[in-house]
Design an enzyme around this catalytic site. Structure first.
Site, PDB file in Angstrom:
ATOM      1  CB  CYS A 129      -1.073  -0.061   1.154  1.00  0.00           C
ATOM      2  SG  CYS A 129      -2.198   1.048   0.928  1.00  0.00           S
ATOM      3  CG  HIS A 239      -3.401  -3.456   3.242  1.00  0.00           C
ATOM      4  ND1 HIS A 239      -2.506  -3.118   3.948  1.00  0.00           N
ATOM      5  CD2 HIS A 239      -4.003  -2.337   2.535  1.00  0.00           C
ATOM      6  CE1 HIS A 239      -2.440  -1.588   3.918  1.00  0.00           C
ATOM      7  NE2 HIS A 239      -3.353  -1.277   3.095  1.00  0.00           N
ATOM      8  CD  GLU A 241      -1.060  -5.931   5.395  1.00  0.00           C
ATOM      9  OE1 GLU A 241      -0.768  -6.300   4.366  1.00  0.00           O
ATOM     10  OE2 GLU A 241      -1.674  -4.858   5.705  1.00  0.00           O
TER      11      GLU A 241
END
Ligand code: NAG
Ligand code: NAG
Ligand code: NAG
Length: 314
Positions: A129, A239, A241
């Site tokens: 990001c 993202h 994660e």
């Protein structure tokens, strides 16, 4: 004859031992990845910088240990850290891409990594990001981002031609690639994007990276996954994660395929870190540097919080 076969057996034996040594010599099964901190803007916490715990858990899930890379250290301190760790993850967030402590640390690591990799010393970098946007800035030395309508939505990836054969995706199981291409499992929360047009119009970016995936915000096609051609540098505007670890926003996908996908993303990058042989100069220095020296704070219960847990540094 007897002698011959004994010699032959010995040769096989030496061959195997040699091969085993070669394999273990070329893979570091104790990778330690740095995660870059950034300015903490919230006045709710006393502390000057933070790391979201989801990045730490994401890397740990795939077999890495984590060292926080704090902001505003000296160049010398960053060089010493660089020589101690096996890769850097530049997370998402809200720091300034040019003037923040986050930006300055990212620039130092980027330049050290370009130099090291050019000399055959493997050092991977991942940007997520804001980290992806920082990579685009560091490579092009220009702010090329445009405003898009992408502040909170999950999307399937649009794979570019040939990208399934990229270093990043070629080892992915077929079902994970299919999910990535057809289900909205990649979480986007960014106000700015690198449009495909801006990418294609910039020679530095075009020469340095391959675009592996793009996405649409409804109107504009933006770059969502990149892989450097000659360097182990990678970035996602989305993202990977968050899926297993963040629950504060309704648009974070938690389906089985979303969770499985994030493992393969982490596995890819940690395997890149396993190709690096940097190490701390002593066990003591390593122990004092690991993230285990800090405890995450539960922030998810606070209204408006983006993260369930963060590490705060003074
Ligand atoms: C780090 O440096 C940046 C930019 O120089 C500054 O804005 C920030 O306040 C500093 N933070 C800390 C914790 O020193
Ligand atoms: C932004 O995208 C959302 C869907 O993700 C849509 O509902 C909204 O109308 C869009 N806003 C603008 C200004 O295009
Ligand atoms: C990608 O492949 C498709 C199908 O083969 C083709 O129609 C399209 O023109 C290709 N795009 C590019 C940018 O090469």
């Amino acid at each position: 004859m007897k002698l011959l076969s004994a010699t032959f057996l010995l040769m096989i034996h030496i061959g195997c031992t040699f091969a085993a040594v070669l394999v273990s010599d070329h893979r570091n099964d104790e990778p330690i990845v740095g995660v870059l901190a950034q300015e903490l803007s919230s006045s709710r916490h006393s502390g000057s910088s933070y790391i979201a715990a989801s990045y730490v858990k994401y890397l740990e899930m795939a077999g890495a240990r984590v060292v926080p890379v704090k902001i505003n250290l000296t160049k010398k301190e960053y060089e010493s850290l660089f020589n101690s760790i096996n890769g850097l993850l530049i997370p998402g967030g809200g720091a300034n891409l040019i003037s923040s402590g986050y930006a300055k640390a990212a620039k130092i690591f980027y330049e050290l990594a370009v130099k090291a990799n050019s000399q055959g010393d493997y050092f991977p970098i991942w940007g997520t990001c804001l980290g992806f946007e920082e990579l685009s800035y560091l490579t092009s030395k220009k702010f090329l981002l445009s405003k898009t309508n992408t502040t909170g939505l999950a999307l399937p990836l649009i794979f570019t031609n040939g990208s399934r054969e990229s270093r990043m995706f070629k080892g992915f199981p077929e079902d994970v690639l299919r999910s990535l291409a057809s289900e909205p499992i990649t979480e986007n929360s960014h106000e700015w994007s690198l449009t495909l047009e801006s990418f294609n119009n910039n020679k530095e970016l075009r020469n340095f990276y391959d675009v592996l995936t793009t996405n649409m915000d409804g109107n504009v096609e933006f770059v969502s996954t990149i892989e450097a051609k000659e360097f182990p540098f990678y970035g996602t505007q989305w993202h990977p994660e968050k899926n297993a670890y963040e629950w504060t926003k309704p648009y974070i996908p938690h389906s089985p395929s979303a969770i499985k996908m994030m493992f393969f993303m982490a596995d890819f990058f940690v395997n890149e870190a396993r190709k690096s042989f940097h190490r701390f100069s002593s066990e003591k220095e390593k122990a004092e540097s690991l993230i285990y020296n800090y405890s995450p704070v539960y922030t998810g219960k606070n209204p408006g919080s983006t993260f369930e847990q963060i590490y705060i540094f003074t």
